[in-house]
Motif scaffolding. Structure first.
Motif, PDB file in Angstrom:
ATOM      1  N   ALA A  71      57.959  23.217  38.716  1.00 18.53           N
ATOM      2  CA  ALA A  71      56.506  23.344  38.686  1.00 18.53           C
ATOM      3  C   ALA A  71      56.000  24.056  39.926  1.00 18.53           C
ATOM      4  N   LYS A  72      54.814  24.642  39.772  1.00 17.00           N
ATOM      5  CA  LYS A  72      54.100  25.179  40.928  1.00 17.00           C
ATOM      6  C   LYS A  72      52.974  24.211  41.267  1.00 17.00           C
TER       7      LYS A  72
ATOM      8  N   ARG B   6      59.254  27.865  41.365  1.00 20.11           N
ATOM      9  CA  ARG B   6      59.999  26.601  41.344  1.00 20.11           C
ATOM     10  C   ARG B   6      59.755  25.813  42.633  1.00 20.11           C
ATOM     11  N   MET B   7      58.487  25.627  42.979  1.00 22.40           N
ATOM     12  CA  MET B   7      58.115  24.948  44.217  1.00 22.40           C
ATOM     13  C   MET B   7      58.545  23.487  44.243  1.00 22.40           C
ATOM     14  N   VAL B   8      58.420  22.817  43.086  1.00 20.79           N
ATOM     15  CA  VAL B   8      58.734  21.389  42.982  1.00 20.79           C
ATOM     16  C   VAL B   8      59.619  21.188  41.753  1.00 20.79           C
ATOM     17  N   SER B   9      60.708  20.427  41.931  1.00 17.51           N
ATOM     18  CA  SER B   9      61.587  20.128  40.799  1.00 17.51           C
ATOM     19  C   SER B   9      61.412  18.668  40.392  1.00 17.51           C
TER      20      SER B   9
ATOM     21  N   ALA C   2      59.895  17.856  26.752  1.00 20.08           N
ATOM     22  CA  ALA C   2      59.029  18.009  25.582  1.00 20.08           C
ATOM     23  C   ALA C   2      57.694  18.650  25.943  1.00 20.08           C
ATOM     24  N   LEU C   3      57.385  18.707  27.242  1.00 23.82           N
ATOM     25  CA  LEU C   3      56.112  19.284  27.668  1.00 23.82           C
ATOM     26  C   LEU C   3      56.219  20.806  27.704  1.00 23.82           C
ATOM     27  N   PRO C   4      55.278  21.508  27.083  1.00 22.95           N
ATOM     28  CA  PRO C   4      55.339  22.970  27.106  1.00 22.95           C
ATOM     29  C   PRO C   4      55.050  23.530  28.498  1.00 22.95           C
ATOM     30  N   LEU C   5      55.600  24.707  28.762  1.00 22.32           N
ATOM     31  CA  LEU C   5      55.297  25.386  30.016  1.00 22.32           C
ATOM     32  C   LEU C   5      53.788  25.584  30.099  1.00 22.32           C
ATOM     33  N   GLY C   6      53.258  25.464  31.296  1.00 22.93           N
ATOM     34  CA  GLY C   6      51.813  25.549  31.493  1.00 22.93           C
ATOM     35  C   GLY C   6      51.144  24.186  31.502  1.00 22.93           C
ATOM     36  N   THR C   7      51.870  23.144  31.077  1.00 28.58           N
ATOM     37  CA  THR C   7      51.320  21.784  31.117  1.00 28.58           C
ATOM     38  C   THR C   7      51.071  21.381  32.562  1.00 28.58           C
ATOM     39  N   ARG C   8      49.940  20.748  32.781  1.00 26.39           N
ATOM     40  CA  ARG C   8      49.620  20.239  34.118  1.00 26.39           C
ATOM     41  C   ARG C   8      49.812  18.729  34.157  1.00 26.39           C
ATOM     42  N   ILE C   9      50.356  18.276  35.281  1.00 28.09           N
ATOM     43  CA  ILE C   9      50.636  16.854  35.486  1.00 28.09           C
ATOM     44  C   ILE C   9      49.973  16.424  36.785  1.00 28.09           C
ATOM     45  N   ARG C  10      49.172  15.360  36.705  1.00 27.96           N
ATOM     46  CA  ARG C  10      48.607  14.776  37.919  1.00 27.96           C
ATOM     47  C   ARG C  10      49.606  13.749  38.445  1.00 27.96           C
ATOM     48  N   VAL C  11      49.884  13.826  39.741  1.00 33.80           N
ATOM     49  CA  VAL C  11      50.791  12.884  40.399  1.00 33.80           C
ATOM     50  C   VAL C  11      49.962  12.110  41.418  1.00 33.80           C
ATOM     51  N   GLY C  12      49.807  10.812  41.178  1.00 34.49           N
ATOM     52  CA  GLY C  12      48.970  10.015  42.064  1.00 34.49           C
ATOM     53  C   GLY C  12      47.521  10.437  41.945  1.00 34.49           C
ATOM     54  N   ALA C  13      46.778  10.278  43.026  1.00 27.46           N
ATOM     55  CA  ALA C  13      45.344  10.552  42.997  1.00 27.46           C
ATOM     56  C   ALA C  13      44.991  12.002  43.278  1.00 27.46           C
ATOM     57  N   GLU C  14      45.889  12.749  43.949  1.00 22.39           N
ATOM     58  CA  GLU C  14      45.508  14.064  44.449  1.00 22.39           C
ATOM     59  C   GLU C  14      46.250  15.248  43.844  1.00 22.39           C
ATOM     60  N   VAL C  15      47.547  15.131  43.675  1.00 24.41           N
ATOM     61  CA  VAL C  15      48.399  16.282  43.375  1.00 24.41           C
ATOM     62  C   VAL C  15      48.343  16.661  41.899  1.00 24.41           C
ATOM     63  N   VAL C  16      48.249  17.961  41.638  1.00 30.43           N
ATOM     64  CA  VAL C  16      48.384  18.487  40.275  1.00 30.43           C
ATOM     65  C   VAL C  16      49.449  19.570  40.314  1.00 30.43           C
ATOM     66  N   LEU C  17      50.425  19.449  39.411  1.00 31.13           N
ATOM     67  CA  LEU C  17      51.504  20.418  39.267  1.00 31.13           C
ATOM     68  C   LEU C  17      51.394  21.077  37.897  1.00 31.13           C
ATOM     69  N   GLU C  18      51.871  22.319  37.782  1.00 32.91           N
ATOM     70  CA  GLU C  18      51.901  23.014  36.496  1.00 32.91           C
ATOM     71  C   GLU C  18      53.336  23.414  36.194  1.00 32.91           C
ATOM     72  N   LEU C  19      53.846  22.997  35.036  1.00 32.58           N
ATOM     73  CA  LEU C  19      55.226  23.302  34.660  1.00 32.58           C
ATOM     74  C   LEU C  19      55.412  24.802  34.456  1.00 32.58           C
ATOM     75  N   THR C  20      56.477  25.321  35.082  1.00 27.98           N
ATOM     76  CA  THR C  20      56.750  26.762  35.027  1.00 27.98           C
ATOM     77  C   THR C  20      58.106  27.097  34.425  1.00 27.98           C
ATOM     78  N   GLN C  21      59.023  26.117  34.374  1.00 22.18           N
ATOM     79  CA  GLN C  21      60.373  26.419  33.886  1.00 22.18           C
ATOM     80  C   GLN C  21      61.056  25.136  33.431  1.00 22.18           C
TER      81      GLN C  21
END
Length: 148
Positions: free
Chosen positions: A125-126, A41-44, A79-98
């Motif tokens: 997300a991590k 749960r690094m990022v909420s 609605a996004l399943p766990l494991g979904t990856r989200i790009r935030v801006g140009a650099e950051v990618v997060l993966e939903l964990t909970q």
């Protein structure tokens, strides 16, 4: 277009977070935030639409009041399943964990705001790819199997 409407940080757990215009997301989450660490749960994230529900119920709340790191607009996070990856801006990618979390007792946020929507509608997300995020950055839900 989905976007970040607020970036929120606090040095203490269980309190409202303070909005900042930008932040660095390192390998363990938002740098300088109490919730950053080597865990799932690094990022909420919480949708502004969820905050709006609390406003409609009569609470005077805003971004960061539910201790979320990133307040989003325009994407149905639950609605996004766990494991979904989200790009935030140009650099950051997060993966939903909970989805949501169990609240064992009412935290300071509940007493300050009168309710806490995070356990029901927040997601966690991590960090996959580090970088800087800014208010107004676009969010992009990446296709399954896409590399960051």
């Amino acid at each position: 277009m989905p976007e970040i409407v607020s970036i929120n940080i606090s040095r203490t757990k269980g309190v409202r977070k303070t909005p900042v215009p930008e932040a660095r997301i390192g390998p363990e989450g938002l740098e300088g935030d109490a919730h950053a660490g080597d865990w799932h749960r690094m990022v909420s994230l919480l949708a502004e639409e969820s905050v709006d529900k609390m406003r409609a119920a009569g609470l005077e709340v805003g971004p960061g009041d539910f201790a979320e790191n990133l307040t989003t607009r325009g994407v149905d996070l639950l609605a996004l399943p766990l494991g979904t990856r989200i790009r935030v801006g140009a650099e950051v990618v997060l993966e939903l964990t909970q989805h949501g979390k169990e609240c064992h007792n009412r935290c300071a946020i509940y007493y300050q705001a009168g309710d806490c929507v995070m356990p029901r509608e927040g997601v966690f997300a991590k960090v996959i790819t580090c970088g800087t995020v800014r208010v107004g950055d676009p969010l992009e839900v990446l296709p399954r199997g896409a590399e960051p």
